[in-house]
Design an enzyme around this catalytic site. Structure first.
Site, mmCIF file in Angstrom:
data_model
loop_
_atom_site.group_PDB
_atom_site.id
_atom_site.type_symbol
_atom_site.label_atom_id
_atom_site.label_comp_id
_atom_site.label_asym_id
_atom_site.label_seq_id
_atom_site.Cartn_x
_atom_site.Cartn_y
_atom_site.Cartn_z
ATOM 1 N N SER A 49 0.848 -1.197 0.000
ATOM 2 C CA SER A 49 0.000 0.000 0.000
ATOM 3 C C SER A 49 0.885 1.248 0.000
ATOM 4 O O SER A 49 2.105 1.164 0.227
ATOM 5 C CB SER A 49 -0.881 0.009 1.259
ATOM 6 O OG SER A 49 -0.053 0.172 2.400
ATOM 7 N N ASP A 81 -1.684 -1.716 -3.668
ATOM 8 C CA ASP A 81 -2.996 -1.817 -3.018
ATOM 9 C C ASP A 81 -3.546 -0.405 -2.759
ATOM 10 O O ASP A 81 -2.842 0.442 -2.187
ATOM 11 C CB ASP A 81 -2.812 -2.574 -1.694
ATOM 12 C CG ASP A 81 -4.122 -2.971 -1.048
ATOM 13 O OD1 ASP A 81 -5.121 -3.140 -1.782
ATOM 14 O OD2 ASP A 81 -4.151 -3.131 0.188
ATOM 15 N N GLU A 133 -12.283 0.239 -7.947
ATOM 16 C CA GLU A 133 -13.313 -0.081 -6.941
ATOM 17 C C GLU A 133 -14.502 0.850 -7.095
ATOM 18 O O GLU A 133 -14.341 2.041 -7.372
ATOM 19 C CB GLU A 133 -12.676 0.094 -5.553
ATOM 20 C CG GLU A 133 -13.646 -0.018 -4.389
ATOM 21 C CD GLU A 133 -12.930 0.160 -3.038
ATOM 22 O OE1 GLU A 133 -11.748 -0.225 -2.909
ATOM 23 O OE2 GLU A 133 -13.567 0.706 -2.131
ATOM 24 N N GLY A 208 -10.878 -6.747 2.379
ATOM 25 C CA GLY A 208 -11.320 -6.866 3.771
ATOM 26 C C GLY A 208 -11.721 -8.274 4.163
ATOM 27 O O GLY A 208 -12.686 -8.487 4.890
ATOM 28 N N SER A 210 -10.089 -10.499 6.032
ATOM 29 C CA SER A 210 -9.729 -10.981 7.377
ATOM 30 C C SER A 210 -10.983 -11.048 8.233
ATOM 31 O O SER A 210 -11.735 -10.071 8.297
ATOM 32 C CB SER A 210 -8.732 -10.025 8.050
ATOM 33 O OG SER A 210 -7.472 -10.112 7.444
ATOM 34 N N ASP A 231 -4.905 -8.730 5.034
ATOM 35 C CA ASP A 231 -3.856 -7.962 5.713
ATOM 36 C C ASP A 231 -3.929 -8.171 7.232
ATOM 37 O O ASP A 231 -3.005 -8.675 7.862
ATOM 38 C CB ASP A 231 -4.014 -6.467 5.359
ATOM 39 C CG ASP A 231 -2.904 -5.608 5.933
ATOM 40 O OD1 ASP A 231 -1.925 -6.171 6.488
ATOM 41 O OD2 ASP A 231 -2.986 -4.368 5.837
HETATM 42 P P1 13P Z 1 -8.070 -6.896 5.848
HETATM 43 O O1 13P Z 1 -7.087 -6.043 6.571
HETATM 44 O O2 13P Z 1 -9.439 -6.821 6.384
HETATM 45 O O3 13P Z 1 -7.569 -8.300 5.672
HETATM 46 O O4 13P Z 1 -8.202 -6.280 4.362
HETATM 47 C C1 13P Z 1 -7.082 -6.224 3.537
HETATM 48 C C2 13P Z 1 -7.407 -5.485 2.292
HETATM 49 O O5 13P Z 1 -8.496 -5.524 1.770
HETATM 50 C C3 13P Z 1 -6.321 -4.698 1.679
HETATM 51 O O6 13P Z 1 -6.747 -4.018 0.551
#
Ligand code: 13P
Length: 283
Positions: A49, A81, A133, A208, A210, A231
């Site tokens: 990122s 990212d 996005e 997202g 996680s 992440d």
């Molecule tokens: P998380 O931190 O929820 O795993 O999301 C990572 C993400 O989408 C990075 O773009």
């Protein structure tokens, strides 16, 4: 070997699996991701990122990841990212990234299209694919009421227009997913995903991931998600393992000894995700 994400995601789309896209900030996380991908013989994206570039140095972190990717026995793409602006995209291309996300989703529709188109023109001129996005992927916001939640999700018809108007390669969708840990159990909107999938041809991306339960990830992959971003779970494994190790070994000051179990814990997270994404053995 270093590849672009396009070849990875098109194969995933054709064969109904998802490629894991794992965020890195340093050498240890990079090792964990690549070692997991090799252990599972899986293609993988290592994502960086703008915040990670700032933290680790815009030359230094991409250099580590590029070297690791080139030496890897499995296909690896280096992905920007949430690219925040054109300058960061240009910097990333100069550093050898093989995949770019330009996230202008906070802008009104026309602004998002204009920003993404500009990046697409530059990236496609040198054969680099672009992710964009639409809708808003939130933070963990349990208190958000349903109508507000839906207002931030990707609208299927707008997705169709967005792909046609901006000409990018992969679409990140907002279907109830959020970055960071979820406060309650997340509930992905599979009907919305189905509708987007039936109307849009490009590979779809889930951010997202996680904390999304395995059965929902399995369902999302079955319904056409081809790239899944992780992440927070990696960070969590890193820091929790480090805390535990240093509590148990308060005199240990050799970072190599402290980081060894941390790398193993992160590798374990990545390997488990690769299995759930059905990308094991696809290298
Ligand atoms: P998380 O931190 O929820 O795993 O999301 C990572 C993400 O989408 C990075 O773009």
């Amino acid at each position: 070997m270093l590849v672009t994400s396009k070849e990875l995601l098109l194969d995933a789309q054709k064969n109904s699996y998802a490629v894991g896209a794992f965020n890195t900030n340093n050498l240890e996380i990079t090792h964990a991701i690549i070692q997991a991908a090799e252990a599972k013989q899986a293609p993988v994206l290592v994502q960086i990122s703008a915040g990670a570039l700032k933290y680790a140095g815009p030359d230094f972190l991409p250099m580590i990841v590029a070297k690791a990717a080139k030496l890897a026995s499995v296909p690896v793409a280096i992905h920007l990212d949430h690219g925040p602006d054109f300058e960061t995209v240009m910097l990333s291309l100069r550093q050898g990234f093989t995949s770019i996300m330009r996230d202008a989703s906070k802008l009104p529709y026309d602004g998002n299209v204009a920003e993404v188109r500009k990046v697409v023109e530059a990236c496609h001129a040198i054969g680099i694919p672009v992710e964009a996005e639409i809708g808003k992927i939130g933070g963990a916001e349990e208190h958000v009421v349903v109508s507000e939640r839906e207002a931030t999700m990707s609208d299927p018809d707008e997705c169709v227009r967005f792909v046609a108007d901006a000409g990018f390669d992969f679409l990140a969708v907002a279907i109830g997913n959020a970055h960071g840990f979820y406060k309650g159990e997340p509930k992905l909107d599979f009907e919305r995903l189905d509708e987007i999938r039936s109307k849009v041809d490009v590979p779809l991306v889930l951010h997202g991931a996680s904390g999304i339960p395995d059965h929902q990830i399995t369902e999302a992959v079955k319904r056409g998600i081809c790239k899944i971003n992780i992440d927070t779970e990696i960070r969590n494994a890193f820091i929790r393992t480090m805390q535990k190790f240093t509590e148990e070994n308060p005199d240990q000051i050799d970072p190599r000894k402290v980081f060894k179990p941390c790398i193993a814990a992160m590798q374990d997270v990545v390997e488990r995700k690769i299995e759930i994404f059905r990308s094991a053995g696809r290298a």
